[in-house]
Design a protein around this motif. Structure first.
Motif, PDB file in Angstrom:
ATOM      1  N   TYR A  32     -14.703   1.917   7.951  1.00  0.00           N
ATOM      2  CA  TYR A  32     -14.166   1.009   6.919  1.00  0.00           C
ATOM      3  C   TYR A  32     -14.968  -0.151   6.435  1.00  0.00           C
ATOM      4  N   ASN A  46      -7.149   5.095   0.753  1.00  0.00           N
ATOM      5  CA  ASN A  46      -7.880   4.076   1.690  1.00  0.00           C
ATOM      6  C   ASN A  46      -9.060   3.737   0.919  1.00  0.00           C
ATOM      7  N   THR A  50      -9.400   8.651  -2.502  1.00  0.00           N
ATOM      8  CA  THR A  50      -8.177   8.392  -1.535  1.00  0.00           C
ATOM      9  C   THR A  50      -7.729   7.024  -1.725  1.00  0.00           C
ATOM     10  N   CYS A 105      -8.390  -0.126   7.098  1.00  0.00           N
ATOM     11  CA  CYS A 105      -7.311   0.892   6.407  1.00  0.00           C
ATOM     12  C   CYS A 105      -8.016   2.083   6.787  1.00  0.00           C
ATOM     13  N   ASP A 106      -8.291   2.451   7.659  1.00  0.00           N
ATOM     14  CA  ASP A 106      -9.161   3.902   8.163  1.00  0.00           C
ATOM     15  C   ASP A 106      -8.930   3.656   9.838  1.00  0.00           C
ATOM     16  N   LYS A 163       0.731  -1.201  -0.050  1.00  0.00           N
ATOM     17  CA  LYS A 163      -0.017   0.091   0.072  1.00  0.00           C
ATOM     18  C   LYS A 163       0.928   1.342   0.138  1.00  0.00           C
TER      19      LYS A 163
END
Length: 213
Positions: free
Chosen positions: A110, A79, A77, A103-104, A10
């Motif tokens: 999320y 995320n 974004t 991922c938040d 990521k």
């Protein structure tokens, strides 16, 4: 079926991000496959477990190239990009429950984001550090990490020593800097929307301007 989902790459500035889902009917399989978060394993052990997981579990993988990430980030974004990719591998396996590494900062939000991309009924269990808590997510982290490492090795054969692809790797930064010095543009495998790339370009531009003046 239930599944675990995780990604690798990521935050990389070079190369792809890989998202993987691992599905099972019962977690009893992990009494024989002793998985851990991929970061806690040696490359050799990851490769060994990768083969076992692929043999005994259902696996879905999505690879998103650097160029694709740049294009996606014009619309959303990072995320949000990861959440959509998480939903994509979940969709491939069609489990009743999916465990995801959030991922938040808000794991409940999320979970809702991932769910919004699905067109199948599926409970999303979203937690931070799920790759440590849930063996299924650990297994997914191994599949994602090994797949990404193999993709990086392919890129090295074509582009030379690029390091791990992460901004924290001096070899990666040295490669980026040398490539930009030679070609005046970032390499095709770079995420051009990353601050790491724009910072190097700005520094080179400033140096060239100083030399001209």
């Amino acid at each position: 079926m239930i599944c675990g989902v995780d990604e690798a790459g990521k935050g990389s500035v070079l190369g792809p991000m890989v998202i993987a889902a691992v599905g099972v009917r019962t977690t009893d399989v992990f009494s024989d496959i002793q998985v851990k978060d991929s970061k806690q394993l040696s490359p050799l052990e990851r490769e060994r477990l990768f083969a076992l997981i692929k043999k005994q579990c259902r696996v879905a993988i999505v690879v998103i190239t650097a160029e694709e990430i740049d294009n996606i980030r014009r619309e959303m974004t990072m995320n949000a990009c990861v959440a959509r990719a998480h939903s994509e591998v979940i969709q491939k396996l069609r489990p009743r429950t999916a465990y995801v590494d959030a991922c938040d900062v808000n794991p409940i939000r999320y979970a809702e984001t991932v769910k919004s991309h699905l067109n199948i009924p599926c409970e999303i269990v979203s937690e931070h550090h799920a790759d440590i808590t849930y063996p299924l997510v650990s297994a997914a982290s191994i599949i994602a990490k090994v797949t990404r490492d193999r993709e990086i090795e392919k890129l090295k054969k074509k582009y030379g020593e690029i390091g791990s692809g992460y901004p924290s790797d001096p070899n990666t930064i040295a490669y980026l800097s040398a490539y930009i010095d030679k070609h005046r543009v970032p390499p095709p495998i770079a995420r051009k929307s990353w601050k790491t790339v724009s910072a190097i370009l700005a520094k080179k531009s400033q140096s060239n301007l100083s030399a001209f003046l």
